[in-house]
Design a protein around this motif. Structure first.
Motif, PDB file in Angstrom:
ATOM      1  N   ILE A  69       0.835  -1.202   0.000  1.00 13.00           N
ATOM      2  CA  ILE A  69       0.000   0.000   0.000  1.00 13.00           C
ATOM      3  C   ILE A  69       0.869   1.251   0.000  1.00 13.00           C
ATOM      4  N   ALA A  70       1.935   1.230   0.815  1.00 12.27           N
ATOM      5  CA  ALA A  70       2.846   2.371   0.865  1.00 12.27           C
ATOM      6  C   ALA A  70       3.504   2.592  -0.496  1.00 12.27           C
ATOM      7  N   GLY A  71       3.918   1.495  -1.139  1.00 10.57           N
ATOM      8  CA  GLY A  71       4.539   1.612  -2.451  1.00 10.57           C
ATOM      9  C   GLY A  71       3.584   2.173  -3.486  1.00 10.57           C
ATOM     10  N   ALA A  72       2.334   1.700  -3.464  1.00 12.21           N
ATOM     11  CA  ALA A  72       1.339   2.206  -4.404  1.00 12.21           C
ATOM     12  C   ALA A  72       1.017   3.670  -4.124  1.00 12.21           C
ATOM     13  N   THR A  73       1.028   4.048  -2.859  1.00  9.53           N
ATOM     14  CA  THR A  73       0.774   5.444  -2.498  1.00  9.53           C
ATOM     15  C   THR A  73       1.871   6.349  -3.032  1.00  9.53           C
ATOM     16  N   VAL A  74       3.113   5.934  -2.866  1.00  8.73           N
ATOM     17  CA  VAL A  74       4.248   6.739  -3.324  1.00  8.73           C
ATOM     18  C   VAL A  74       4.204   6.921  -4.837  1.00  8.73           C
TER      19      VAL A  74
END
Length: 277
Positions: A69-74
């Motif tokens: 999720i963090a990677g997709a957010t970035v």
């Protein structure tokens, strides 16, 4: 001035500067901030609820989900973030039900993952997202500050004595009034308005902010911990600092989605939806 107080002030100023600078720049800077907050929140949530000890497999699953999720957010893939969040919450809930483990696992994934998504989507890339983010900051910070000082000055009946004995109804009301004034001043300094849309939104977010604060107090009392962690010198943990902000962002994000669904056509900016500009 004591050393502890000086440390608290210095770290508070540094944190505020980082957050406001990332908010000003937006884009990748703010998405990185949102992702970092999300990961730190999950770390504290899983530590408080002892997921690493009581359910190591489930906790590992949670970390995989939060990293994705963090990677997709970035990278700005908000649709992908929501899909990953929904999938990991459902899978973790099934795992908990089948193995009779702690329901704090899917709760932590939802709470932490939605934190990254809501923050990034609210800020977005345009001026309206920037103003909406400042508006939320103003309402939450005004609520926190004035609830504390008004509560100490006036006192009176306790708001939730079993959860947070220090909070009073006078403080809650004082914080809400201050939030309406501060939030409205931010928005009206950029956009003209002649209705009660912004004051009412500020009031709703102030209430949600206080609910978020009470929720974290409940969680810490449930697991008998004083601070969510010791990551921030003089301030405790990240959750201790952003509990109200997280709930306010949840409310703003979900409210914008509901409003968007009732509007004709596609609205790309959550700021435009909520602020009506």
């Amino acid at each position: 001035m004591s050393r502890e107080l000086r440390l608290r002030i210095i770290s508070g100023i540094i944190l505020a500067a980082i957050v406001l600078a990332a908010t000003w720049h937006g884009g990748l800077s703010f998405r990185l901030l949102a992702a970092a907050i999300s990961l730190l929140v999950y770390y504290e949530w899983s530590t408080i609820s002892d997921l690493h000890g009581s359910d190591p497999k489930g906790n590992a699953l949670g970390w995989v989900g939060l990293v994705l999720i963090a990677g997709a957010t970035v990278t700005g893939e908000s649709v992908y973030s929501m899909e990953v969040l929904a999938a990991f919450v459902v899978v973790s809930a099934i795992m908990v039900a089948l193995r009779q483990k702690s329901w704090w696992l899917p709760g932590g994934i939802l709470y932490s993952g939605l934190t990254a998504i809501a923050l990034a989507e609210i800020r977005d890339e345009d001026l309206r997202g920037f103003i909406l983010m400042l508006f939320i900051f103003a309402t939450v910070w005004a609520t926190d500050i004035f609830a504390y000082f008004v509560g100490r000055a006036i006192g009176g009946p306790k708001l939730a004595p079993r959860i947070s004995p220090g909070k009073t109804w006078s403080g809650a009301i004082g914080g809400a009034v201050a939030a309406v004034i501060a939030g409205t001043a931010i928005v009206w300094s950029y956009f003209s308005a002649d209705d009660l849309r912004i004051p009412m939104l500020a009031l709703v977010l102030s209430v949600c902010s206080q609910v978020g604060d009470l929720f974290e107090s409940f969680m810490k009392r449930r697991f008998n911990v004083k601070d969510s962690s010791h990551l921030i010198p003089g301030h405790g943990g990240v959750m201790d600092r952003v509990d109200g902000l997280i709930f306010a962002c949840f409310a703003a994000f979900l409210l914008a989605i509901v409003i968007s669904l009732t509007m004709s056509g596609e609205t790309l900016s959550l700021g435009g939806v909520l602020l009506g500009v």
